[in-house]
Design an enzyme around this catalytic site. Structure first.
Site, PDB file in Angstrom:
ATOM      1  N   SER A  34       0.792  -1.226   0.000  1.00 24.86           N
ATOM      2  CA  SER A  34       0.000   0.000   0.000  1.00 24.86           C
ATOM      3  C   SER A  34       0.827   1.279   0.000  1.00 24.86           C
ATOM      4  CB  SER A  34      -0.953  -0.032   1.190  1.00 24.86           C
ATOM      5  OG  SER A  34      -1.810   1.057   1.141  1.00 24.86           O
ATOM      6  N   HIS A  35       0.712   2.065   1.078  1.00 25.64           N
ATOM      7  CA  HIS A  35       1.369   3.372   1.114  1.00 25.64           C
ATOM      8  C   HIS A  35       2.839   3.275   1.488  1.00 25.64           C
ATOM      9  CE1 HIS A  35       0.062   2.273   5.073  1.00 25.64           C
ATOM     10  NE2 HIS A  35       0.937   3.107   5.592  1.00 25.64           N
ATOM     11  N   ASP A  64      -3.081   6.202  -3.251  1.00 26.88           N
ATOM     12  CA  ASP A  64      -1.856   5.614  -2.689  1.00 26.88           C
ATOM     13  C   ASP A  64      -1.338   4.462  -3.555  1.00 26.88           C
ATOM     14  OD1 ASP A  64      -3.856   3.785  -2.107  1.00 26.88           O
ATOM     15  OD2 ASP A  64      -2.915   3.156  -0.229  1.00 26.88           O
ATOM     16  N   ASP A  75      -1.623   1.228  -3.649  1.00 24.75           N
ATOM     17  CA  ASP A  75      -2.524   0.193  -4.174  1.00 24.75           C
ATOM     18  C   ASP A  75      -3.901   0.724  -4.548  1.00 24.75           C
ATOM     19  OD1 ASP A  75      -3.050   0.636  -1.465  1.00 24.75           O
ATOM     20  OD2 ASP A  75      -3.870  -1.380  -1.192  1.00 24.75           O
ATOM     21  N   ASP A  78      -6.304   2.362  -2.876  1.00 25.68           N
ATOM     22  CA  ASP A  78      -7.504   2.338  -2.030  1.00 25.68           C
ATOM     23  C   ASP A  78      -7.676   3.588  -1.174  1.00 25.68           C
ATOM     24  OD1 ASP A  78      -5.434   1.723  -0.335  1.00 25.68           O
ATOM     25  OD2 ASP A  78      -6.275  -0.173   0.389  1.00 25.68           O
ATOM     26  N   ARG A  79      -6.661   4.453  -1.154  1.00 23.88           N
ATOM     27  CA  ARG A  79      -6.821   5.687  -0.377  1.00 23.88           C
ATOM     28  C   ARG A  79      -7.071   6.883  -1.278  1.00 23.88           C
ATOM     29  NH1 ARG A  79      -2.603   5.773   4.644  1.00 23.88           N
ATOM     30  NH2 ARG A  79      -2.799   3.580   5.186  1.00 23.88           N
ATOM     31  N   LYS A 106     -11.572  -0.289   0.696  1.00 25.53           N
ATOM     32  CA  LYS A 106     -11.694   1.140   0.476  1.00 25.53           C
ATOM     33  C   LYS A 106     -11.274   1.419  -0.955  1.00 25.53           C
ATOM     34  CE  LYS A 106      -7.333   2.100   2.951  1.00 25.53           C
ATOM     35  NZ  LYS A 106      -6.915   0.856   3.604  1.00 25.53           N
TER      36      LYS A 106
HETATM   37  C1  VG1 Z   1      -3.021   2.027   8.464  1.00 27.50           C
HETATM   38  C2  VG1 Z   1      -4.202   2.940   8.660  1.00 27.50           C
HETATM   39  C3  VG1 Z   1      -5.497   2.163   8.586  1.00 27.50           C
HETATM   40  C4  VG1 Z   1      -5.552   1.402   7.251  1.00 27.50           C
HETATM   41  C5  VG1 Z   1      -4.316   0.558   7.078  1.00 27.50           C
HETATM   42  C6  VG1 Z   1      -4.266  -0.106   5.725  1.00 27.50           C
HETATM   43  O1  VG1 Z   1      -2.992   1.046   9.485  1.00 27.50           O
HETATM   44  O2  VG1 Z   1      -4.107   3.616   9.889  1.00 27.50           O
HETATM   45  O3  VG1 Z   1      -6.578   3.033   8.723  1.00 27.50           O
HETATM   46  O4  VG1 Z   1      -6.684   0.579   7.213  1.00 27.50           O
HETATM   47  O5  VG1 Z   1      -3.147   1.368   7.212  1.00 27.50           O
HETATM   48  O6  VG1 Z   1      -4.379   0.841   4.715  1.00 27.50           O
HETATM   49  P1  VG1 Z   1      -2.048   1.159  10.782  1.00 27.50           P
HETATM   50  O7  VG1 Z   1      -2.251  -0.131  11.517  1.00 27.50           O
HETATM   51  O8  VG1 Z   1      -0.672   1.371  10.293  1.00 27.50           O
HETATM   52  O9  VG1 Z   1      -2.542   2.346  11.534  1.00 27.50           O
HETATM   53  V1  VG1 Z   1      -3.508   0.654   3.298  1.00 27.50           V
HETATM   54  O10 VG1 Z   1      -4.013   1.817   2.225  1.00 27.50           O
HETATM   55  O11 VG1 Z   1      -1.974   0.769   3.867  1.00 27.50           O
HETATM   56  O12 VG1 Z   1      -3.893  -0.856   2.788  1.00 27.50           O
HETATM   57 CO    CO Z   2      -3.628   1.372   0.385  1.00 26.43          CO
END
Ligand code: VG1
Ligand code: CO
Length: 544
Positions: free
Chosen positions: A113-114, A277, A279, A281-282, A376
């Site tokens: 993801s990010h 982001d 992947d 989804d954000r 998302k």
């Molecule tokens: C983070 C975010 C959470 C989100 C998760 C996955 O998790 O706070 O809201 O669902 O990333 O998003 P954490 O445990 O680091 O707070 V993504 O776009 O990275 O799949």
């Molecule tokens: Co993501």
């Protein structure tokens, strides 16, 4: 015989976090690391023989290697078919859609993801179930347990699938279909939103910039915004997915999208800015002279969703993760619909969406989505915003201000302390947790009185499961909150996330600068947790 059973030894660190197993690429490159984890997943599933598995990723470094392994192992473990995005690409929401659309048994989403990519960056694997959503804890717990005792894995001794070639191929007797990653997803978006109204908006001279951050949303945004909706070519920037995201950090927030923010704050800048982001989804939403916090965006999208054809009958309910601001709660109250507070991570929304109890979900971390998929969805949020702007014929700033004038404003910020020593971070959380019972009823400053202080436990109203220790919450009688939790997506040390929120009524002051509006709470959080002193940090690594 093309199916081989290979002996292996377990790793002890394959515990899925908030969203799948995320590790440094170097960790994933260890011998059999991918194989062990995939086999642990397959061993934790039942009755998938002959069924379909969707596979795709965000194009980051190591995707190509892991995808070929995943296909060979799916074949060896008895799947009947794999659907894979061309070049191995699928955004997370598109993967979710394909699983649902083709009634697949489940899917593998290869992404961190990010988190940054490249040989020194991060990689990740997440398993999604047949509803298209991330596997619930019952499955992720089973995968971790299995990974600790695994002794062998099954793999087909086959050549690589040609991921560039659309259509049907074969791997050890299993069908492999390479599909256009964008087509089905774009068709779904067209059923949800008023494309002619958005087209007319662009035709009238409305200007937008979309930063795909060299990540997966590029092809989707090019096809939908510029291709179908007639936005001028050049609307989408950084639209080519790169294995290292161009060296950037594909997290759409005010730190990594600072240039876009600055542009939107100038008179010559466009009317609307958005980003997604790694992947896809954000989402980040910035109107001219107006940044929309994700928590407000959730509330606004829920309040205005009926303006889009896909939601014209209204929404059944809203869910938000616990640290997300309570702005959406006020919308739910006014609409007279269900409101749910869940732990962080999209996997907790799945049951509520499946049961039809909620339609729109969101998290403060720039994730919003709806019942159209079970993830998302960054572009979905952007398109819903565009639909709302097109119908209301108002600027983002006007829409946001009207919202506050109706519901009041929840000032909100998140302070992240990244790469903190894991022992210090968990000690800090443990000590604060121990203090909680004594805090209730205490007064701080002029007007802060603690109404509740606990470590959030979620009781899933659909399947009755319980998830404890999901984050410390200290709530005050005036609606203010301090929330502290440890991130479950980081790969180095620990990340402490501190979330702060207060509320100004509809007739209150809505023009304060966020950090100053929250100053008292920020100081109190430090005082109660000893954060700065214990971590030795004077400032957060990232403020969003
Ligand atoms: C983070 C975010 C959470 C989100 C998760 C996955 O998790 O706070 O809201 O669902 O990333 O998003 P954490 O445990 O680091 O707070 V993504 O776009 O990275 O799949
Ligand atoms: Co993501």
């Amino acid at each position: 015989m093309t199916i081989q059973t290979i002996n292996t030894t377990p790793y002890d660190d394959q515990k899925p976090g908030t969203s799948g197993l995320r590790k440094r690429v170097k960790v994933y490159q260890q011998e059999n690391y991918v194989e062990n984890y995939l086999q642990a997943i397959f061993d934790s599933l039942e009755d998938f023989q002959g069924k379909t598995l969707v596979i795709g990723g965000d194009g980051r470094f190591y995707n190509d290697v892991a995808i070929q392994t995943a296909i060979r192992m799916a074949a060896a473990n008895g799947f009947g078919k794999v659907i894979v995005g061309q070049e191995g690409l699928l955004s997370t929401p598109a993967a979710s859609h394909l699983i649902r659309h083709y009634k697949a048994f489940g899917g593998l989403v290869l992404s961190a993801s990010h988190n940054p990519g490249g040989p020194d960056g991060d990689f990740g694997i997440k398993y999604n179930i047949g509803n298209g959503g991330p596997a619930p804890e019952k499955i992720t717990d089973a995968v971790f347990a299995r990974s600790k005792v695994i002794e062998s894995y099954k793999i087909a001794n086959e050549r690589d699938v040609e991921l560039g070639r659309l259509g049907i191929q074969n791997s050890a007797g299993m069908i492999v279909e390479v599909v256009d990653p964008v087509a089905d997803y774009a068709a779904l978006m067209e059923t949800l939103f008023d494309f002619p109204a958005i087209e007319a908006l662009f035709a009238s001279g409305f200007r937008m910039t979309f930063d795909a951050m060299h990540a997966i949303t590029g092809p989707y945004a090019h096809a939908i915004l510029e291709g179908r909706l007639g936005a001028p070519v050049g609307t989408v920037v950084n639209g080519k997915p790169l294995p290292d995201f161009g060296g950037g950090h594909p997290d759409p927030n005010l730190v990594y999208c600072k240039d876009m923010f600055d542009l939107l704050m100038t008179p010559e800048g466009p009317d609307f800015g958005a980003a997604s982001d790694g992947d896809g989804d954000r989402n980040l939403i910035i109107g001219k002279n107006r940044f929309v916090t994700p928590s407000d965006s959730l509330a606004l999208l829920a309040a205005n969703a009926h303006l889009a054809p896909g939601y014209k009958g209204g929404i059944a309910g809203i869910a938000r993760s616990m640290p997300t601001s309570a702005a959406a709660d006020r919308v739910a109250e006014k609409l007279g619909i269900e409101m749910h507070e869940t732990p962080t991570g999209w996997k907790f929304f799945g049951n509520l969406l499946d049961a039809g109890r909620v339609t729109i979900c969101g998290e403060e971390s720039a994730g919003t989505g709806s019942s159209h998929v079970r993830e998302k969805d960054g572009l979905w949020a952007v398109l819903l915003w565009l639909n709302i702007v097109a119908v209301r014929k108002q600027s983002v700033d006007e829409i946001v201000r009207e919202h506050w004038a109706t519901y009041g404003r929840n000032y909100y910020t998140r302070h992240d302390y990244e790469e903190v020593d894991a022992g210090i971070a968990s000690g800090l959380v443990d000590d604060l947790r121990a203090k909680l019972p004594g805090l209730v009823g205490q007064n701080f400053g002029d007007d802060l009185q603690v109404a509740y202080a606990d470590d959030f436990t979620y009781h899933d109203p659909v399947d009755g499961s319980t998830s404890a220790k999901q984050g410390i919450r200290i709530g005050f009688t005036d609606g203010s909150r301090i929330v502290l939790r440890l991130s479950g997506t980081g790969t180095v040390g620990a990340t402490l996330r501190l979330y702060l929120e207060n509320y100004e009524a509809a007739d209150g002051r809505h023009d304060l600068e966020t950090q100053s509006a929250l100053e008292e709470l920020i100081e109190l959080a430090d005082q109660l947790s000893g954060l700065k002193q214990r971590t030795g940090r004077q400032e957060p690594s990232v403020i969003t």
